[in-house]
Motif scaffolding. Structure first.
Motif, short mmCIF file in Angstrom:
data_model
loop_
_atom_site.label_atom_id
_atom_site.label_comp_id
_atom_site.label_asym_id
_atom_site.label_seq_id
_atom_site.Cartn_x
_atom_site.Cartn_y
_atom_site.Cartn_z
N VAL A 144 3.17 -1.44 4.22
CA VAL A 144 2.82 -0.05 4.01
C VAL A 144 4.09 0.65 3.52
N HIS A 177 -5.41 -0.01 8.14
CA HIS A 177 -4.05 -0.51 8.35
C HIS A 177 -4.07 -1.70 9.31
N ARG A 187 -1.76 8.14 3.06
CA ARG A 187 -1.80 7.47 4.37
C ARG A 187 -3.08 6.65 4.50
N LEU A 188 -2.91 5.39 4.88
CA LEU A 188 -4.05 4.50 5.08
C LEU A 188 -4.69 4.80 6.43
N GLN A 199 0.85 -1.19 0.00
CA GLN A 199 0.00 0.00 0.00
C GLN A 199 0.88 1.24 0.00
N ALA A 236 3.93 -4.40 11.26
CA ALA A 236 2.74 -3.74 10.70
C ALA A 236 1.63 -3.56 11.71
N TYR A 269 9.40 2.11 3.80
CA TYR A 269 8.46 0.99 3.96
C TYR A 269 8.45 0.57 5.42
#
Length: 476
Positions: free
Chosen positions: A281, A265, A259-260, A255, A300, A294
């Motif tokens: 991400v 996320h 920004r998620l 992704q 995550a 990353y």
């Protein structure tokens, strides 16, 4: 500069798989590259109309093989915008994949066809092209621009170093089968092409969207190993549910492109961990070819909301408004990146295409970030995405994050001018539309009159799935 080791591959090696199962071999790419060279494309500017098709892939990589410099353009670019770019940059050739719809091919300015290359690519003459710097390899439109003549100038070194870094941290092998979910004219989309070309992995080419049944049939039938998306993509995947991603060979998801929202996320990071997959991400800009950071997938869940660490070979630091480096944990400042993938600079005229490296491998991103005690970076806003409300400086990106956290089922886009912040919200009815202004007023301790809610059926998106702020009116 020989890019991605393309000539090291055998002519019978698989380059891509088309919708419907057609196979594209490396030998066809070599033939296209040789045909472009015979037609006079070496060190010439070529406008390439792009869709996620074999013709586009062969045209792009063929340009790199013969030394032409492609400008990648969405095949659906409005004719007047295409003409405007042509007037500014004077391309020597137009490369039109034959597998584009007829209406896309018809958008070209009047130009005499020169050559058909293996029935895949139609080459049309433009005129006398501009002088090009010897290191220039690729031109991309700046992220978010629509018809703007401002381009990013990328060298072969920029492309090669970024492809290698991405292939390293994603642990890519020739066994990968990425399926196209993003346009090739978009920096994120073309970086997927580049990194997998570097790894010697074939692409699964489809023009279908993730909401179409045919997309998932292709992904399952051809053994897709990865999915890539911008935040909007993941909002759609959430609607489809985990069952849609029941792909036996799926190894990881990536992704980028914004920004998620934290809840998305967290949801996809947890799903990946539970199913033995990896969720990356990532952070980047077109000006960096495009990846810069990353978040390692093993962190995550723990570091939900973070952008991560620099890519291999890159370096981050933070600066305050006076250019002083900020070393203390949790300090916020402008994110600065250094690496071989940083572009040579911008172009705004044809003369700029002859210029050399103006940035020296350093990019001031314009993003505001903080670094935690573990050295993990978080994007907190944009330097220029602010408005003044009753004397207070308010981040438009921060307002969107607040709203997404409070109303997780809705989508928001904030624009404005000093004195008024406009909140576009979809769906147009419900708790989010009714409560957005009151919530922002309470959180910012500003009068409710500083906020205007604009309910819409859909938030406008670019072809890459990013919010298209240019189509939103924040003047009130």
């Amino acid at each position: 500069m020989e890019l991605f080791g393309l000539r090291e591959r055998g002519p019978e090696e698989l380059l891509a798989v088309e919708d419907g199962g057609g196979r594209v071999l490396c030998g066809e790419l070599f033939a296209v590259g040789e045909g472009l060279a015979r037609a006079g494309c070496r060190r010439e500017l070529v406008f390439v109309l792009c869709e996620n098709t074999a013709g586009t892939l062969l045209g792009y990589l063929g340009c790199l093989l013969c030394g032409a410099v492609p400008l990648l353009l969405d095949a659906h670019t409005a004719p007047q915008l295409l003409r405007g770019l042509a007037e500014v940059y004077r391309p020597a050739f137009y490369l039109v994949p034959r597998d584009l719809p007829a209406q896309s091919r018809a958008q070209l300015p009047q130009a005499a066809p020169v050559l058909e290359l293996r029935d895949r690519v139609l080459l049309a003459a433009g005129g006398r092209g501009p002088a090009l710097h010897r290191e220039l390899a690729l031109l991309l439109a700046t992220s978010g621009s629509t018809g703007s003549p401002k381009l990013v100038r990328l060298s072969g070194k920029n492309l090669q170093s970024n492809a290698r870094a991405i292939a390293e941290y994603l642990e890519l092998t020739p066994e990968e089968r990425p399926i196209t979910t993003l346009p090739m004219s978009y920096s994120y989309g073309i970086s997927i092409v580049n990194s997998h070309a570097q790894a010697g992995a074939p692409l699964l080419l489809t023009r279908r969207g993730i909401l179409e049944r045919g997309f998932w049939e292709t992904a399952a039938g051809e053994g897709a190993t990865s999915l890539a998306g911008v935040p909007y993509t993941y909002q759609m995947l959430q609607r489809l549910g985990p069952a849609a991603m029941d792909l036996p060979r799926l190894r990881y998801l990536t992704q980028a492109g914004g920004r998620l929202p934290p809840e998305l996320h967290r949801e996809f990071a947890a799903w990946a961990a539970e199913t033995g997959r990896r969720f990356y991400v990532m952070y980047g800009q077109t000006e960096a070819g495009p990846r810069m950071g990353y978040l390692p997938p093993e962190r995550a869940v723990e570091k939900c909301g973070a952008m991560g660490i620099p890519i291999p070979g890159g370096r981050f630091w933070l600066e305050d408004g006076d250019g002083r480096v900020l070393d203390s944990p949790e300090a916020s400042g402008e994110l600065v990146y250094q690496g071989e993938n940083v572009a040579m600079g911008y172009a705004r005229t044809a003369q700029d295409l002859g210029r050399g490296d103006e940035w020296g491998g350093v990019l001031r991103t314009g993003d505001l970030a903080r670094r935690d005690a573990d050295g993990i970076y978080y994007i907190v806003g944009r330097k220029k995405r602010f408005v003044k409300l009753y004397g207070s400086r308010v981040s438009l990106d921060g307002a969107e994050r607040l709203l997404c956290g409070r109303f997780p089922g809705a989508q928001f886009a904030c624009v404005g001018r000093d004195g008024l912040l406009s909140v576009y919200v979809s769906p147009p009815a419900g708790e989010a539309a009714e409560g957005a202004a009151d919530y922002l007023a309470a959180q910012t301790r500003l009068p409710r009159g500083a906020f205007r809610v604009c309910p819409v059926e859909d938030i406008p998106r670019t072809e890459a799935g990013k919010t298209c702020y240019a189509r939103l009116n924040g003047d009130g």
